[in-house]
Write a protein that holds these residues in place. Structure first.
Motif, mmCIF file in Angstrom:
data_model
loop_
_atom_site.group_PDB
_atom_site.id
_atom_site.type_symbol
_atom_site.label_atom_id
_atom_site.label_comp_id
_atom_site.label_asym_id
_atom_site.label_seq_id
_atom_site.Cartn_x
_atom_site.Cartn_y
_atom_site.Cartn_z
ATOM 1 N N GLY A 456 -6.662 3.425 -14.153
ATOM 2 C CA GLY A 456 -5.220 3.211 -14.300
ATOM 3 C C GLY A 456 -4.788 2.803 -15.686
ATOM 4 N N SER A 457 -5.534 3.215 -16.719
ATOM 5 C CA SER A 457 -5.256 2.757 -18.094
ATOM 6 C C SER A 457 -3.920 3.248 -18.630
ATOM 7 C CB SER A 457 -6.386 3.202 -19.028
ATOM 8 O OG SER A 457 -6.531 4.614 -19.014
ATOM 9 N N ASN A 458 -3.342 4.304 -18.033
ATOM 10 C CA ASN A 458 -2.053 4.817 -18.519
ATOM 11 C C ASN A 458 -0.860 4.079 -17.909
ATOM 12 O OD1 ASN A 458 -3.468 6.728 -19.977
ATOM 13 N ND2 ASN A 458 -3.221 8.349 -18.455
ATOM 14 N N LEU A 459 -1.145 3.159 -16.986
ATOM 15 C CA LEU A 459 -0.067 2.432 -16.317
ATOM 16 C C LEU A 459 -0.135 0.953 -16.660
ATOM 17 C CD1 LEU A 459 -0.282 3.980 -12.717
ATOM 18 C CD2 LEU A 459 1.003 4.831 -14.691
ATOM 19 N N SER A 460 0.997 0.283 -16.528
ATOM 20 C CA SER A 460 1.017 -1.165 -16.707
ATOM 21 C C SER A 460 0.432 -1.830 -15.463
ATOM 22 C CB SER A 460 2.453 -1.643 -16.930
ATOM 23 O OG SER A 460 3.225 -1.472 -15.736
ATOM 24 N N GLY A 461 0.163 -3.132 -15.588
ATOM 25 C CA GLY A 461 -0.371 -3.865 -14.439
ATOM 26 C C GLY A 461 0.553 -3.817 -13.246
ATOM 27 N N GLY A 462 1.873 -3.951 -13.499
ATOM 28 C CA GLY A 462 2.844 -3.904 -12.418
ATOM 29 C C GLY A 462 2.910 -2.536 -11.760
ATOM 30 N N GLN A 463 2.838 -1.478 -12.581
ATOM 31 C CA GLN A 463 2.869 -0.126 -12.036
ATOM 32 C C GLN A 463 1.642 0.155 -11.181
ATOM 33 O OE1 GLN A 463 3.285 1.927 -15.800
ATOM 34 N NE2 GLN A 463 5.489 2.285 -15.485
ATOM 35 N N LYS A 464 0.478 -0.306 -11.633
ATOM 36 C CA LYS A 464 -0.747 -0.131 -10.841
ATOM 37 C C LYS A 464 -0.594 -0.817 -9.482
ATOM 38 C CE LYS A 464 -4.622 -1.000 -12.965
ATOM 39 N NZ LYS A 464 -5.594 -1.639 -13.881
ATOM 40 N N GLN A 465 -0.004 -2.012 -9.497
ATOM 41 C CA GLN A 465 0.143 -2.754 -8.250
ATOM 42 C C GLN A 465 1.129 -2.055 -7.316
ATOM 43 O OE1 GLN A 465 1.037 -6.976 -8.836
ATOM 44 N NE2 GLN A 465 -0.924 -7.361 -7.833
ATOM 45 N N ARG A 466 2.158 -1.470 -7.871
ATOM 46 C CA ARG A 466 3.132 -0.752 -7.042
ATOM 47 C C ARG A 466 2.505 0.510 -6.428
ATOM 48 N NH1 ARG A 466 6.524 -3.106 -10.884
ATOM 49 N NH2 ARG A 466 6.495 -1.419 -12.412
ATOM 50 N N VAL A 467 1.654 1.179 -7.189
ATOM 51 C CA VAL A 467 0.938 2.338 -6.626
ATOM 52 C C VAL A 467 0.064 1.893 -5.450
ATOM 53 C CG1 VAL A 467 -0.833 4.096 -7.074
ATOM 54 C CG2 VAL A 467 0.957 3.670 -8.774
ATOM 55 N N ALA A 468 -0.622 0.760 -5.608
ATOM 56 C CA ALA A 468 -1.483 0.242 -4.538
ATOM 57 C C ALA A 468 -0.656 -0.123 -3.306
ATOM 58 C CB ALA A 468 -2.259 -0.970 -5.031
ATOM 59 N N ILE A 469 0.524 -0.681 -3.522
ATOM 60 C CA ILE A 469 1.400 -1.041 -2.399
ATOM 61 C C ILE A 469 1.883 0.217 -1.684
ATOM 62 C CG2 ILE A 469 3.609 -2.087 -1.783
ATOM 63 C CD1 ILE A 469 3.125 -4.034 -4.170
ATOM 64 N N ALA A 470 2.280 1.234 -2.457
ATOM 65 C CA ALA A 470 2.707 2.501 -1.850
ATOM 66 C C ALA A 470 1.562 3.125 -1.057
ATOM 67 C CB ALA A 470 3.191 3.465 -2.934
ATOM 68 N N ARG A 471 0.357 3.020 -1.581
ATOM 69 C CA ARG A 471 -0.827 3.558 -0.892
ATOM 70 C C ARG A 471 -1.022 2.862 0.459
ATOM 71 N NH1 ARG A 471 -5.816 3.719 -4.673
ATOM 72 N NH2 ARG A 471 -5.641 1.449 -4.613
ATOM 73 N N ALA A 472 -0.832 1.558 0.481
ATOM 74 C CA ALA A 472 -0.999 0.812 1.734
ATOM 75 C C ALA A 472 0.117 1.127 2.719
ATOM 76 C CB ALA A 472 -1.038 -0.685 1.434
ATOM 77 N N LEU A 473 1.350 1.241 2.221
ATOM 78 C CA LEU A 473 2.491 1.431 3.116
ATOM 79 C C LEU A 473 2.522 2.814 3.747
ATOM 80 C CD1 LEU A 473 5.318 -0.332 1.067
ATOM 81 C CD2 LEU A 473 4.102 -1.205 3.069
ATOM 82 N N ILE A 474 2.118 3.846 2.988
ATOM 83 C CA ILE A 474 2.262 5.217 3.490
ATOM 84 C C ILE A 474 1.321 5.494 4.658
ATOM 85 C CG2 ILE A 474 0.548 6.420 2.056
ATOM 86 C CD1 ILE A 474 2.764 8.567 1.579
ATOM 87 N N HIS A 475 0.228 4.719 4.761
ATOM 88 C CA HIS A 475 -0.715 4.946 5.859
ATOM 89 C C HIS A 475 -0.272 4.257 7.156
ATOM 90 C CE1 HIS A 475 -3.216 6.310 2.491
ATOM 91 N NE2 HIS A 475 -3.863 7.003 3.395
ATOM 92 N N GLU A 476 0.811 3.499 7.079
ATOM 93 C CA GLU A 476 1.526 2.989 8.258
ATOM 94 C C GLU A 476 0.627 2.287 9.270
ATOM 95 O OE1 GLU A 476 3.586 6.406 9.747
ATOM 96 O OE2 GLU A 476 5.229 6.178 8.318
ATOM 97 N N CYS A 477 -0.204 1.394 8.807
ATOM 98 C CA CYS A 477 -1.003 0.571 9.726
ATOM 99 C C CYS A 477 -0.155 -0.583 10.248
ATOM 100 C CB CYS A 477 -2.244 0.043 9.007
ATOM 101 S SG CYS A 477 -3.455 1.338 8.646
#
Length: 535
Positions: A456-477
């Protein structure tokens, strides 16, 4: 080793057949050479020209068949290497969380790179050559038998001697191979650590330390390889001496038989080649035998094959309908207690925060819920059923997890969110909106197809965290575990994410935070405070 030959026999048999044909042609060529030489001795010019022409044609066929065999062998090695890597990957998947993390990732990289290349060098190539050597010896013996049975007896005796010699050194070669495999795995791990710390060493002007460490690691790789190579060279020298002695003996035997009129005089011209074919073939078999012995340790990391791989999930776990209950939970790392007699309850759809100082076991608690750390006392129940009755894979099907140190693959944002699954546009849009990632994508020319770079070197720390959150949310557990998942976000985006999570009535949220303001605490159904256990 032989397992892979059996499983890929359709690709390997043509290689062996072509190799056998090439070796057979080579042996028959020696007969043509005998005929040519015999015609020359008897001043038969027509016979000499005929057998010379046949000889040249034979060599042409030999080179063509040998080249085709090498091409097919290269392709077979590619398939064998891919099969080994596949089984190594299965072996990694078969490990539990604790087993996997007991070793450094550098060792696993070494398995899939260095070890596979060593297997190709020490096993596949030598095994093919071993088979070719067997065929060479067989064909040469058959040709010699056509001349006189005494040559057959000498060939069989040579075979017994040359096959016995390498067995005396096999165990030592296996031990040296084990030392090489261990040194390579450790050195790759150390190199990975050294490269990761490159910026720190350079910042503190410690370039000299970088060079010294890389030199030490390099020598750590080369020293066991040098020992193995030196030992194999010494053994090869010994077998070479035995081979030469047997070759001279068989050549002398051929001359004696020719002088006594038992074989044609022309046989002396090529009998040495046939004799060399036998002794050199046997010597090569001895060397390849030692090489195969040293390759054995590189296969020891393969614990699972395709037909042995069984999915860990043995049944479907129903989504929780009531609660997760923890009773008298105690967990230790070694002798150090992290959690002790802990009792908590998380109701379905409830929103819970876990707070406390570093080292109090917050992250450990989430890993226990995920089934990653089974060595605990007390009970964890899902709707009254003991968690130890479920596999980690079954538990993880019920939960999404946002870890503290976000990892992203060196691919696109889309790939990091979907992880290869297919979702509708509506599902993607909701995940992007609820994770506060939609605003970032609007400023990226490639949007979801933006490459994130290595880790994730092309993204900021906050952007990386938002991608991780989107990854968790889309799988709808139904259950979401968040380990400081919004710590890198600014207050505005953190509020957006937490508001979305807290507003979902179907979602059971368990969130870790070092500190919660009174206003944020009021948003949760319960806040559990953990403490560091002192001994």
């Amino acid at each position: 080793m032989l397992y892979y030959f059996k499983k890929n026999w359709k690709k390997i048999v043509p290689v062996c057949i072509l190799g056998a044909v090439a070796e057979g042609i080579y042996a028959v060529i020696q007969l043509f050479m005998m005929r040519s030489f015999d015609a020359a001795i008897n001043f038969d010019s027509q016979g000499f020209l005929f057998w010379t022409a046949v000889l040249l044609g034979g060599y042409g066929l030999y080179f063509i068949s040998a080249a085709l065999a090498n091409i097919l062998q290269t392709r077979a090695c590619r398939i064998l290497n891919n099969h080994v890597r596949h089984d190594l990957s299965l072996s990694l998947l078969d490990k539990s969380y604790q087993e996997y993390h007991n070793q450094n990732s550098g060792e696993y990289i070494s398995w899939l790179t260095q070890n596979v290349k060593q297997i190709e060098r020490l096993a596949w190539g030598p095994l093919f050559e071993y088979i070719n050597s067997i065929m060479r010896v067989v064909w040469c013996i058959l040709v010699l038998v056509s001349l006189d049975w005494i040559l057959l007896a000498a060939g069989v005796a040579s075979a017994v001697i040359m096959l016995t010699v390498p067995k005396l050194f096999q165990k030592r070669m296996e031990l040296l191979g084990e030392a090489c495999a261990a040194a390579e795995a450790e050195s790759v791990s150390r190199l990975k650590d050294l490269i990761s710390g490159f910026d720190i060493l350079r910042f503190f002007n410690r370039q000299g330390l970088f060079l010294r460490q890389s030199s030490v690691i390099s020598d750590q790789i080369e020293t066991p390889n040098c020992r193995r190579g030196s030992y194999q060279a010494a053994v090869s020298c010994l077998t070479g001496g035995v081979s030469v002695f047997l070759q001279v003996f068989q050549q002398a035997l051929t001359v004696i038989l020719a002088f006594h009129g038992r074989i044609m005089l022309g046989a002396m011209a090529s009998a040495s080649n046939l004799t060399a074919g036998i002794t050199n073939g046997l010597r090569a078999m001895a060397d390849y035998h030692l090489s195969l012995a040293s390759a054995k340790p590189y296969f020891e990391n393969i614990a699972v094959h395709d037909e042995e791989a069984h999915p860990r999930m043995t049944g479907q776990m129903n989504p929780i309908a009531d609660s997760i209950t923890i009773e008298n939970l105690t967990f230790r790392y070694g002798e150090h207690p992290i959690l002790q007699d802990l009792s908590l309850q998380f109701k379905k759809g409830g929103k819970y925060a876990i707070t406390g100082p570093s080292g109090c076991g917050k992250s450990t608690l989430l890993k226990l819920l995920l089934g990653w750390l089974p060595d605990y006392s007390g009970t964890i129940r899902f709707d009254g059923k003991d968690a130890k009755g479920f596999t980690p894979e079954q538990l993880q099907r019920q939960m999404s997890y946002i870890e503290q140190n976000v990892f992203l693959f060196n691919s696109t944002i889309r790939d990091n969110i979907t992880l290869g699954e297919i979702f509708t546009d509506e599902q993607m849009e909701k995940a992007l909106r609820d994770s506060a990632l939609a605003g970032d994508l609007a400023s990226m020319p490639d949007g979801l197809d933006t490459l994130v770079g290595e880790e994730g070197s092309n993204l900021s720390g906050g952007q990386k965290q938002r991608v991780a959150i989107a990854r968790a949310l889309i799988h709808e557990c139904d259950i979401l575990l968040v380990d400081e998942g919004t710590s890198a976000l600014d207050q505005k985006n953190a509020d957006i994410v937490e508001k979305s999570l807290l507003a979902n009535p179907e979602l059971t949220l368990i969130l870790i935070s070092h500190h919660l303001s009174p206003e944020r605490k009021a948003q949760f159904d319960d806040v559990y405070q953990l403490k560091v256990i002192t001994t």
